[in-house]
Design an enzyme around this catalytic site. Structure first.
Site, PDB file in Angstrom:
ATOM      1  CE  LYS A 167      -2.108  -1.222   3.826  1.00  0.00           C
ATOM      2  NZ  LYS A 167      -1.395  -2.498   4.075  1.00  0.00           N
TER       3      LYS A 167
ATOM      4  NE  ARG B  79      -4.598  -1.529   9.774  1.00  0.00           N
ATOM      5  CZ  ARG B  79      -3.490  -0.960   9.318  1.00  0.00           C
ATOM      6  NH1 ARG B  79      -3.519   0.269   8.858  1.00  0.00           N
ATOM      7  NH2 ARG B  79      -2.365  -1.609   9.308  1.00  0.00           N
TER       8      ARG B  79
ATOM      9  NE  ARG C  83       1.899  -4.765  11.475  1.00  0.00           N
ATOM     10  CZ  ARG C  83       3.108  -4.586  10.915  1.00  0.00           C
ATOM     11  NH1 ARG C  83       4.175  -5.131  11.470  1.00  0.00           N
ATOM     12  NH2 ARG C  83       3.230  -3.877   9.824  1.00  0.00           N
TER      13      ARG C  83
HETATM   14  P1  ADP Z   1       2.223  -1.886   3.209  1.00  0.00           P
HETATM   15  O1  ADP Z   1       2.260  -0.369   3.140  1.00  0.00           O
HETATM   16  O2  ADP Z   1       1.028  -2.466   2.533  1.00  0.00           O
HETATM   17  O3  ADP Z   1       2.378  -2.397   4.611  1.00  0.00           O
HETATM   18  P2  ADP Z   1       4.799  -1.683   1.850  1.00  0.00           P
HETATM   19  O4  ADP Z   1       4.461  -0.834   0.662  1.00  0.00           O
HETATM   20  O5  ADP Z   1       5.566  -1.044   2.951  1.00  0.00           O
HETATM   21  O6  ADP Z   1       3.488  -2.430   2.403  1.00  0.00           O
HETATM   22  O7  ADP Z   1       5.614  -2.956   1.299  1.00  0.00           O
HETATM   23  C1  ADP Z   1       6.150  -3.914   2.195  1.00  0.00           C
HETATM   24  C2  ADP Z   1       7.524  -4.363   1.702  1.00  0.00           C
HETATM   25  O8  ADP Z   1       7.370  -5.154   0.520  1.00  0.00           O
HETATM   26  C3  ADP Z   1       8.470  -3.214   1.340  1.00  0.00           C
HETATM   27  O9  ADP Z   1       9.784  -3.576   1.719  1.00  0.00           O
HETATM   28  C4  ADP Z   1       8.342  -3.116  -0.197  1.00  0.00           C
HETATM   29  O10 ADP Z   1       9.554  -2.668  -0.786  1.00  0.00           O
HETATM   30  C5  ADP Z   1       8.028  -4.544  -0.596  1.00  0.00           C
HETATM   31  N1  ADP Z   1       7.066  -4.651  -1.702  1.00  0.00           N
HETATM   32  C6  ADP Z   1       6.000  -3.865  -1.957  1.00  0.00           C
HETATM   33  N2  ADP Z   1       5.334  -4.292  -3.055  1.00  0.00           N
HETATM   34  C7  ADP Z   1       5.993  -5.409  -3.483  1.00  0.00           C
HETATM   35  C8  ADP Z   1       5.796  -6.324  -4.577  1.00  0.00           C
HETATM   36  N3  ADP Z   1       4.784  -6.165  -5.439  1.00  0.00           N
HETATM   37  N4  ADP Z   1       6.682  -7.339  -4.710  1.00  0.00           N
HETATM   38  C9  ADP Z   1       7.712  -7.510  -3.832  1.00  0.00           C
HETATM   39  N5  ADP Z   1       7.945  -6.675  -2.786  1.00  0.00           N
HETATM   40  C10 ADP Z   1       7.106  -5.642  -2.613  1.00  0.00           C
HETATM   41  P1  AMP Z   2       0.618   0.393   9.208  1.00  0.00           P
HETATM   42  O1  AMP Z   2       1.665   1.464   9.148  1.00  0.00           O
HETATM   43  O2  AMP Z   2      -0.561   0.672   8.312  1.00  0.00           O
HETATM   44  O3  AMP Z   2       1.199  -0.987   8.991  1.00  0.00           O
HETATM   45  O4  AMP Z   2       0.029   0.426  10.701  1.00  0.00           O
HETATM   46  C1  AMP Z   2       0.856   0.170  11.810  1.00  0.00           C
HETATM   47  C2  AMP Z   2      -0.010  -0.011  13.049  1.00  0.00           C
HETATM   48  O5  AMP Z   2      -0.725   1.202  13.325  1.00  0.00           O
HETATM   49  C3  AMP Z   2      -1.097  -1.088  12.937  1.00  0.00           C
HETATM   50  O6  AMP Z   2      -0.616  -2.395  13.254  1.00  0.00           O
HETATM   51  C4  AMP Z   2      -2.133  -0.582  13.961  1.00  0.00           C
HETATM   52  O7  AMP Z   2      -1.726  -0.874  15.293  1.00  0.00           O
HETATM   53  C5  AMP Z   2      -2.047   0.933  13.771  1.00  0.00           C
HETATM   54  N1  AMP Z   2      -2.996   1.441  12.753  1.00  0.00           N
HETATM   55  C6  AMP Z   2      -2.688   2.042  11.572  1.00  0.00           C
HETATM   56  N2  AMP Z   2      -3.788   2.404  10.917  1.00  0.00           N
HETATM   57  C7  AMP Z   2      -4.837   2.019  11.686  1.00  0.00           C
HETATM   58  C8  AMP Z   2      -6.249   2.082  11.537  1.00  0.00           C
HETATM   59  N3  AMP Z   2      -6.816   2.633  10.442  1.00  0.00           N
HETATM   60  N4  AMP Z   2      -7.018   1.582  12.547  1.00  0.00           N
HETATM   61  C9  AMP Z   2      -6.477   1.033  13.644  1.00  0.00           C
HETATM   62  N5  AMP Z   2      -5.143   0.916  13.849  1.00  0.00           N
HETATM   63  C10 AMP Z   2      -4.321   1.410  12.863  1.00  0.00           C
END
Ligand code: ADP
Ligand code: AMP
Length: 228
Positions: A23, A98, A182
């Site tokens: 994301k 969420r 998570r």
């Molecule tokens: P989210 O915001 O959904 O938690 P991130 O964008 O931070 O996820 O991505 C999680 C990890 O996976 C990061 O290290 C990113 O570089 C990697 N990543 C994101 N999209 C892909 C993909 N399509 N294939 C492989 N690795 C990815």
């Molecule tokens: P993220 O950066 O989206 O992976 O979120 C990290 C942590 O923040 C999550 O594991 C939750 O504890 C909290 N969090 C982020 N967004 C939300 C949301 N919309 N509702 C509830 N908790 C959240």
């Protein structure tokens, strides 16, 4: 019809998907390509924790466990940020909503300003791959550009492609136990939003097991269609 193009609302996107789905990675790309604003409630909460605000103090232990922060706190933080001028041109909601309570609150916030959710895009992935993605994740401390130990490394080792910075950080909650919690929270509380947005006829699915560039192309095609 006089041929005038009326665009009553900005483009507002919800990115749905479990932790590690991509994301944040994709939101940054869409932000740049379409001049939208990324709003990550995870980032807003981490900033509140770092600043030691009342909301941050309440959220800290919950985030460390990998549970969801209460709807009241998250909605208040989001509402506050959404009222800033830089959000008026369209927003990418990253990690929000969420829960169905948050989704209902977002619908209300949107309608208060005459806006709608243009598309809710579900990044479809396997849980097993998410553990690998999250455990290899790190970001540039200066600009926030995201990287991965295997899947996205800087062109020059130790130097951020985006800003040239050389300091990188990993998230405290990106560890195996927290990730399991998570993912559980995602399936229990967030996955039902896929049906919520399908009912509203704004749901789009994208295969997010593809490489980053392929996911980006699919997402851009969806936004381009929405803008047409
Ligand atoms: P989210 O915001 O959904 O938690 P991130 O964008 O931070 O996820 O991505 C999680 C990890 O996976 C990061 O290290 C990113 O570089 C990697 N990543 C994101 N999209 C892909 C993909 N399509 N294939 C492989 N690795 C990815
Ligand atoms: P993220 O950066 O989206 O992976 O979120 C990290 C942590 O923040 C999550 O594991 C939750 O504890 C909290 N969090 C982020 N967004 C939300 C949301 N919309 N509702 C509830 N908790 C959240």
């Amino acid at each position: 019809m006089d041929g005038t193009q009326i665009k009553p609302t900005a483009v507002n996107l919800v990115l749905l998907g479990p932790p590690g789905a991509g994301k944040g990675t994709q939101a940054r790309k869409l932000e740049e390509a379409f001049d939208l604003k990324q709003l990550s409630t995870g980032d807003l909460l981490r900033a509140a924790v770092a600043a030691g605000t009342e909301a941050g103090l309440a959220a800290k232990a919950v985030m460390e466990r990998g549970d969801l922060v209460s709807d009241d706190i998250v909605i208040a933080i989001l509402r506050d940020r959404l009222s800033d001028d830089d959000c008026a041109g369209g927003v990418i909601f990253d990690g929000f909503p969420r829960t169905t309570v948050q989704a209902g609150a977002l619908d209300e916030l949107m309608s208060e300003t005459g806006q709608t959710i243009t598309a809710a895009i579900s990044l479809e992935v396997d849980d097993a791959a998410m553990i690998e993605r999250i455990s290899g994740r790190y970001t540039c401390s200066a600009c926030g550009e995201g990287y991965h130990d295997s899947f996205k490394t800087p062109a020059k080792e130790g130097v951020c492609d985006n800003c040239g910075g050389s300091d990188f950080k990993r998230r405290a909650d990106d560890n195996a136990e927290t990730v399991a919690q998570r993912l559980k929270a995602y399936h229990a509380d967030t996955a039902p939003l896929i049906a919520y947005y399908a009912d509203q006829q704004v749901l789009q699915g994208v295969d997010a097991m593809q490489p980053i560039d392929a996911v980006e192309n699919d997402l851009k095609a969806i936004v381009q269609t929405a803008l047409a």
